[in-house]
Write a protein that holds these residues in place. Sequence first.
Motif, short mmCIF file in Angstrom:
data_model
loop_
_atom_site.label_atom_id
_atom_site.label_comp_id
_atom_site.label_asym_id
_atom_site.label_seq_id
_atom_site.Cartn_x
_atom_site.Cartn_y
_atom_site.Cartn_z
N THR A 22 -34.88 14.11 13.59
CA THR A 22 -34.17 13.00 13.09
C THR A 22 -34.74 11.87 12.49
OG1 THR A 22 -32.91 13.31 15.21
CG2 THR A 22 -32.64 11.00 14.26
N PHE A 26 -34.44 10.64 8.66
CA PHE A 26 -34.42 9.49 8.26
C PHE A 26 -35.20 8.97 7.09
CE2 PHE A 26 -35.95 5.09 8.83
CZ PHE A 26 -34.88 4.33 8.93
N ARG A 42 -27.22 8.94 12.03
CA ARG A 42 -26.77 7.91 12.96
C ARG A 42 -26.25 8.66 14.30
NH1 ARG A 42 -23.48 4.09 9.06
NH2 ARG A 42 -25.05 2.88 8.24
N PHE A 45 -29.40 10.34 15.92
CA PHE A 45 -30.27 9.35 16.68
C PHE A 45 -29.59 8.79 17.78
CE2 PHE A 45 -32.56 5.21 16.54
CZ PHE A 45 -33.74 5.66 16.85
N GLY A 46 -28.20 8.50 17.83
CA GLY A 46 -27.50 7.77 18.97
C GLY A 46 -27.51 8.58 20.04
N ILE A 49 -31.08 9.14 21.46
CA ILE A 49 -31.65 7.78 22.44
C ILE A 49 -30.74 7.75 23.72
CG2 ILE A 49 -31.25 5.10 22.40
CD1 ILE A 49 -33.51 6.25 20.62
N PHE A 100 -22.03 4.66 17.80
CA PHE A 100 -23.32 5.16 17.32
C PHE A 100 -23.15 4.53 15.65
CE2 PHE A 100 -23.90 9.10 19.85
CZ PHE A 100 -24.71 8.14 20.91
N GLN A 101 -22.20 4.90 15.12
CA GLN A 101 -21.78 4.34 13.69
C GLN A 101 -22.00 2.96 13.57
OE1 GLN A 101 -21.73 6.17 10.88
NE2 GLN A 101 -22.37 7.76 12.60
N TRP A 103 -23.59 0.59 16.17
CA TRP A 103 -24.64 0.10 16.72
C TRP A 103 -25.95 0.54 15.70
CZ3 TRP A 103 -23.90 1.97 22.28
CH2 TRP A 103 -22.83 1.22 22.96
N LEU A 104 -25.56 1.65 15.02
CA LEU A 104 -26.81 1.89 14.25
C LEU A 104 -26.79 1.86 12.70
CD1 LEU A 104 -27.53 5.17 16.34
CD2 LEU A 104 -28.62 3.16 16.49
N ILE A 107 -29.40 2.14 9.74
CA ILE A 107 -30.07 3.20 8.99
C ILE A 107 -29.54 3.61 7.78
CG2 ILE A 107 -29.96 5.82 9.51
CD1 ILE A 107 -30.39 5.39 12.44
#
Length: 107
Positions: A22, A26, A42, A45-46, A49, A100-101, A103-104, A107
Amino acid sequence: MSDTVKQGKNTAIVSYITIIGTLIAFSMNMEAKNEFAVFHIRQAFGLWISFFALGFLIGHANSIYATMGLYIFFIILLLYGFTGALSGKKQMVPLLGKLFQKWLGFI
């Protein structure tokens, strides 16, 4: 398949291969900013995490059943996202994909 998907497909696939993948995806996408790749980075990564956060919490429960449930749930969601990247689709992972889309967005 559009040019955006074709250009970002490899980066999107790499993003699901461990947390290191990931981070590599990135960095691969820093200059190009391919929309398809960003979407999957995204999502991946979500997932990673969430996995580490839930793993930390479940680790304190010291329950093999909770741990196995987490791993099974995580692997299913990771495979779902990975197959979306392979097929060239922007399919969000169930339950958390929209978050995720949102909050992140950095990116």
